[in-house]
Design an enzyme around this catalytic site. Structure first.
Site, PDB file in Angstrom:
ATOM      1  N   TYR A 135      84.796  51.227  11.251  1.00 39.73           N
ATOM      2  CA  TYR A 135      84.481  50.596   9.972  1.00 39.73           C
ATOM      3  C   TYR A 135      83.527  49.406  10.124  1.00 39.73           C
ATOM      4  O   TYR A 135      83.197  48.750   9.147  1.00 39.73           O
ATOM      5  CB  TYR A 135      85.763  50.122   9.283  1.00 39.73           C
ATOM      6  N   ASP A 197      97.564  54.106  14.542  1.00 39.09           N
ATOM      7  CA  ASP A 197      97.287  54.907  15.734  1.00 39.09           C
ATOM      8  C   ASP A 197      97.048  54.044  16.967  1.00 39.09           C
ATOM      9  O   ASP A 197      97.479  54.393  18.070  1.00 39.09           O
ATOM     10  CB  ASP A 197      96.065  55.799  15.501  1.00 39.09           C
ATOM     11  N   HIS A 447      82.565  56.439  16.811  1.00 36.54           N
ATOM     12  CA  HIS A 447      82.971  57.216  15.642  1.00 36.54           C
ATOM     13  C   HIS A 447      82.839  56.423  14.355  1.00 36.54           C
ATOM     14  O   HIS A 447      82.832  55.196  14.350  1.00 36.54           O
ATOM     15  CB  HIS A 447      84.408  57.704  15.788  1.00 36.54           C
ATOM     16  N   TYR A 528      88.757  55.249   0.431  1.00 38.67           N
ATOM     17  CA  TYR A 528      89.613  54.072   0.281  1.00 38.67           C
ATOM     18  C   TYR A 528      89.178  52.919   1.184  1.00 38.67           C
ATOM     19  O   TYR A 528      89.648  51.797   1.030  1.00 38.67           O
ATOM     20  CB  TYR A 528      91.078  54.445   0.577  1.00 38.67           C
ATOM     21  N   ARG A 529      88.248  53.193   2.098  1.00 42.29           N
ATOM     22  CA  ARG A 529      87.859  52.207   3.103  1.00 42.29           C
ATOM     23  C   ARG A 529      86.625  52.756   3.788  1.00 42.29           C
ATOM     24  O   ARG A 529      86.471  53.968   3.910  1.00 42.29           O
ATOM     25  CB  ARG A 529      89.016  52.059   4.104  1.00 42.29           C
TER      26      ARG A 529
END
Length: 594
Positions: A135, A197, A447, A528-529
């Site tokens: 993110y 995670d 990622h 959502y993010r």
């Protein structure tokens, strides 16, 4: 001291000051010796050096670092994260970079930093640990912002209350820290902490970004209670019951040191408007303390895995999940993982194929067979005394047995299955970093997360899977993803793995995610993010009634932060002092990838 140079002339319009010219990107401004790689927008070298001296006066020289050397951009490890740039950047490393990083030692210094940033009109980007991988990590949306590293020094577990089953933490407390505290104080038999995670992230940071875990307490924001927040002007507030003073507190102590009301972490709402949500995924305050509810030990626990052999089983599986989840037979936050997500934890892509093309169905089936897994793999857990678990298991097993070829496993049935053993720990609140391994699917792996929300429906799941897999394969990438099922919805987490040292691979990932954002919006799915490079695009899809929500967000932002100091551009909300259009990020085209 000389008054700061103005960023732009101002005039009065209806009361508040509004700029007639706006902050824009710096472009290729010349650097002088000792300058950071990127200065804050509109700030001269001399002015910035004065700012840094004043900043060191607040926090000490050891807690202020100017980002002047290219070596600062070489931190690319989750375990030793960068504090100034995005370790998994899809653009050049300087696209999102801090000018300097400050590490306040307590809330009082956060207040002083915010006041100083207002005086000098320096944008500041707060972060807890810097491990917000996928993110943007610690990187600011506006290059040249001051990074505020809240986790370096502010890392105390202030309180764990066994009777109230809660903890009060600072931003630097990780899931490992909180879990280890419970173990070291012999509290693990009483209390569990829900974990995501990866356990190295901030409990507070993950919560204010509305992250998720996997026990019955998996909705982290739902399980928070009470915040201490520094507003953009440096003012301090405590939300909920924290706004009621503790009569035992020392009134002469600084506000941030005063003992809080004893009900602060017991009742979310207090009196009057509920403010906490205002400070999640927002640029309206710096959260310096937060309460988190802990799960009481349920008195028994059993994890399990169910494998499903066919790709087309997805529809039936999700239709079975929905009534079980809504009815709380599935007690935790279950996950339905595509085989390549599990395969990537077990080994990199080269361990399965020499092809550089997206894997075919036949190749994917072969991988599933090799690992003794399904095309889809469901992970869940049972909580409570043995009789309760046994009844629940019979219902769960009976329901999923309707899927032809479904197989059921407990952790002891597959002791060498890395994922099953890891999920066994995760679903009982034991943190790890094992799931980092799937990022190594490609060389120099990095990622992005594409995270659309949908109803728990077989039709929706199949449609999202078909769309996201198609776009991945168009760009030459493998589909890797999981469905995470909440109380009434699904988070479809698509893991876009790319080679961070290959510009073409980065561009492919950027094209896929930016294209999927548009695809999703056209079908009524919203993320959502997201990564900082996609914030504007996603914000623009939430445009009901002529962008009414964005207009509301902008009004609140400009009222609380008239100079636009705190996290400008976060989640697409630009303050009145910025020319939002000039900060737009160009999306790559499919033609450019060939």
């Amino acid at each position: 001291m000389k008054q700061p140079d103005r960023i732009a002339p101002e005039e009065t319009v209806g009361g508040p000051t509004a700029p007639t010219a706006y902050r824009k990107p710096n472009g290729d401004s010349p650097r002088t010796a000792g300058d950071p790689i990127c200065l804050p927008p509109g700030i001269s070298s001399a002015r910035f050096k004065t700012f840094l001296l004043r900043l060191a006066g607040i926090c000490g020289e050891d807690n202020v670092t100017a980002i002047t050397k290219e070596e600062e951009l070489h931190h690319e490890s989750y375990l030793e994260p960068s504090k100034c740039h995005d370790m998994f950047s899809i653009m050049n490393k300087e696209a999102f970079i801090a000018s300097a990083v400050v590490s306040p030692r307590h809330t009082g210094e956060v207040q002083a930093i915010m006041r100083l940033c207002n005086e000098f009109e320096i944008p500041v980007w707060p972060f807890s640990i810097g491990r917000n991988v996928g993110y943007g990590g610690a990187a600011p949306r506006v290059p040249g912002s001051l990074g505020m590293d809240l986790g370096c020094n502010m890392n105390k577990i202030i309180k764990v209350d066994v009777d109230g089953a809660y903890a009060l933490v600072e931003p630097g407390v990780t899931y490992f820290d909180l879990h280890n505290y419970l173990v070291e104080h012999n509290l693990r038999d009483k209390l569990w902490v829900d974990v995501p995670d990866l356990g190295g992230g901030s409990v507070l940071g993950n919560t204010v970004e509305r992250g998720v875990g996997y026990t019955p307490y998996g909705d982290h924001y739902m399980m928070h209670c009470g915040m201490e927040v520094v507003l953009p002007n440096g003012e301090l507030v405590r939300t909920g019951m924290g706004a009621l003073p503790n009569p035992k507190a020392d009134p002469n102590a600084p506000a941030y040191e005063q003992e809080p009301n004893e009900s602060w972490q017991l009742f979310n709402y207090g009196f009057g408007p509920y403010n906490d949500g205002t400070f999640t995924q927002s640029s309206l305050g710096v959260v310096t303390k937060m309460g988190v509810w802990l799960m009481t030990n349920p008195g028994g626990y059993q994890s399990y895995m169910i494998t499903f052999p066919r790709d087309e089983d997805l529809h039936q599986i999700v239709e079975i999940i929905r009534p079980l989840r809504v009815g709380m037979v599935l007690q935790n936050v279950p996950t339905l993982r595509h085989i390549l997500l599990d395969a990537a934890v077990h080994g990199d892509r080269k361990s399965y194929t020499d092809s550089d093309k997206p894997l075919t169905d036949d190749e994917i089936d072969a991988i599933a067979k090799k690992l003794n897994l399904g095309r889809w793999n469901f992970y869940g857990a049972l909580y409570g005394p043995a009789p309760v678990r046994e009844v629940m298991w019979q219902v769960v097993k009976g329901a999923f047995s309707q899927v032809p070829g479904a197989k059921f496993y407990f952790p002891e049935d597959q002791p060498d299955n890395i994922v099953l053993q890891t999920r066994h720990n995760t679903l009982q609140g034991i943190p790890s970093v094992t799931e980092l391994k799937w990022v190594d699917w490609l060389p120099n792996g990095a990622h992005l997360f594409f995270s659309p929300i949908a109803k728990v429906s077989g039709d929706e799941a199949v449609a999202q899977y078909a769309l996201t897999r198609k776009r991945c394969e168009q760009a030459g990438l493998d589909f890797i993803g999981t469905f995470v099922v909440g109380m009434r919805e699904m988070h479809h987490i698509v893991c876009l793995v790319f080679n961070r040292k290959d510009p073409k691979s980065c561009e492919k990932a950027h094209w896929v995610i930016s294209t999927l954002v548009q695809d999703a919006a056209e079908r009524g799915w919203g993320e959502y993010r997201t990564h900082i490079a996609l914030m504007d695009q996603i914000a623009q899809t939430y445009n009901f009634n002529d962008n009414a929500q964005m207009k509301l967000n902008e009004r609140i932002k400009n009222a609380l932060d008239p100079k636009g100091i705190l996290a400008p551009g976060k989640n697409g909300i630009w303050p009145q002092t910025y020319d939002a259009k000039s900060w737009a990020i160009k999306r790559p085209s499919l033609a450019s990838l060939r």
